[in-house]
Write a protein that holds these residues in place. Structure first.
Motif, PDB file in Angstrom:
ATOM      1  N   TRP A  38      -2.502   5.876  -8.095  1.00 17.32           N
ATOM      2  CA  TRP A  38      -1.767   5.020  -9.038  1.00 17.32           C
ATOM      3  C   TRP A  38      -2.661   4.619 -10.208  1.00 17.32           C
ATOM      4  N   GLU A  39      -3.901   4.286  -9.905  1.00 17.94           N
ATOM      5  CA  GLU A  39      -4.821   3.857 -10.959  1.00 17.94           C
ATOM      6  C   GLU A  39      -5.209   5.022 -11.874  1.00 17.94           C
ATOM      7  N   LEU A  42      -2.246   5.256 -14.274  1.00 19.74           N
ATOM      8  CA  LEU A  42      -2.273   4.257 -15.345  1.00 19.74           C
ATOM      9  C   LEU A  42      -3.137   4.729 -16.505  1.00 19.74           C
ATOM     10  N   ARG A  46      -2.067   5.856 -20.498  1.00 15.95           N
ATOM     11  CA  ARG A  46      -2.570   4.847 -21.426  1.00 15.95           C
ATOM     12  C   ARG A  46      -2.221   5.240 -22.859  1.00 15.95           C
ATOM     13  N   ARG A  61       0.828  10.073 -10.664  1.00 18.95           N
ATOM     14  CA  ARG A  61       1.936   9.139 -10.419  1.00 18.95           C
ATOM     15  C   ARG A  61       2.751   9.572  -9.200  1.00 18.95           C
ATOM     16  N   GLU A  69       1.233   1.318  -6.469  1.00 18.28           N
ATOM     17  CA  GLU A  69       1.245   0.233  -7.444  1.00 18.28           C
ATOM     18  C   GLU A  69       1.032  -1.118  -6.768  1.00 18.28           C
ATOM     19  N   LYS A  92      -9.254  -1.107 -10.994  1.00 18.25           N
ATOM     20  CA  LYS A  92      -8.578  -0.158 -11.880  1.00 18.25           C
ATOM     21  C   LYS A  92      -9.601   0.483 -12.817  1.00 18.25           C
TER      22      LYS A  92
END
Length: 303
Positions: A38-39, A42, A46, A61, A69, A92
């Protein structure tokens, strides 16, 4: 993990790391691997400037599943456990930094004039590098080593997505990472060349092995030919009685002591927050944190 039983000694007065880092089994991977995915997602998504994404992982994802998440958000509460003040998104950021660091190291290794021809990802989990890193295109053989209950469902997922490994030959290898002989034989059965230099990666692994971490390092040395590079993500903790690191943690001195007799040399150590391990993402008001460290070394010949 066995070393988490020592959390009060590693971080006295803080909430237990066991609560922070406990991982329950899910369909094909630990919850922690889904959190990391998940991280990575992200960062991939971005959009803000002036800091564009440091890497792209188009599979992250989907690999994060339904839990990634939530686990990432919950983990923010444990920033003080790891010595970070008023920085809840520390993990993160660490995931981004460690991913970029490894990607760059692999790029450097495989772009060398006489590069290694093999890549071995030890405890590969939900890592996606054999599917996304362009620098692996020239690698003749890549091996993802983990438990069968992790590798088989992961492989089926990527097949379902129609994703193909970038490498000429890519194999998953179910093996015991603590059994030197078994690890070598399983790799060789999959096409591993024991006399050829390799890049060996262990990310987010040795800290979970407790006192068996030494067995893992012995196993790695047993499959590394001269000219190999070893990239190790490790945790440096406070020392116990007698000056020895707590189970599951290592220091530069203890790593050297174990690896040098096996022929490893040219050691480099990196700490989260240092100039070489932050990529402009580490806050100026935080101190570098040795609980998030890397070692890189090369294999010569044993004495």
């Amino acid at each position: 993990p066995p070393w988490l039983a020592q959390d009060q000694q590693l971080f006295p007065g803080q909430a237990t790391q066991a609560a922070a880092m406990s991982v329950a089994s899910v369909d094909f991977a630990s919850d922690s691997a889904m959190m990391i995915a998940w991280e990575r997602a992200l960062e991939t998504e971005r959009t803000e400037s002036p800091q564009p994404p440091l890497f792209s992982d188009p599979y992250a994802r989907r690999l994060a599943g339904e839990k990634g998440e939530g686990l990432s958000e919950q983990f923010e509460a444990y920033a003080p456990v790891f010595g970070f003040t008023d920085w809840p998104v520390f993990h993160k950021t660490w995931t981004v930094v460690r991913t970029k660091f490894i990607d760059d190291r692999l790029q450097d290794c495989f772009a060398a004039p006489s590069p290694p021809r093999q890549f071995v990802n030890l405890g590969a989990g939900l890592d996606t590098r054999v599917y996304r890193l362009e620098c692996l295109k020239g690698v003749e053989k890549a091996f993802e080593v983990d438990l069968d209950k992790v590798l088989t469902p992961k492989t089926k997922l990527f097949e379902h997505w129609g994703a193909e490994p970038i490498c000429t030959l890519s194999a998953t290898v179910a093996a015991d990472l603590l059994d030197a002989g078994g690890l070598k034989s399983c790799l060789e059965a999959a096409g591993f060349g024991p006399a050829a230099p390799s890049v060996l990666l262990a990310e987010g692994l040795i800290m979970y092995l407790g006192e068996r971490g030494a067995d893992f390092l012995t196993a790695v040395s047993g499959i590394a030919a001269a000219g190999s590079t070893f990239i190790l993500n490790y945790m440096e903790g406070k020392q116990g009685e007698g000056g020895e690191p707590q189970p599951g943690t290592w220091s530069p001195d203890s790593l050297r002591a174990h690896l040098e007799p096996a022929g490893w040399r040219d050691f480099q150590f990196f700490v989260f927050g240092d100039d070489s391990l932050n990529f402009g993402r580490f806050p100026a008001d935080q101190e570098p944190n040795r609980a998030f460290s890397f070692m890189v070394c090369t294999k010569g010949t044993s004495e």
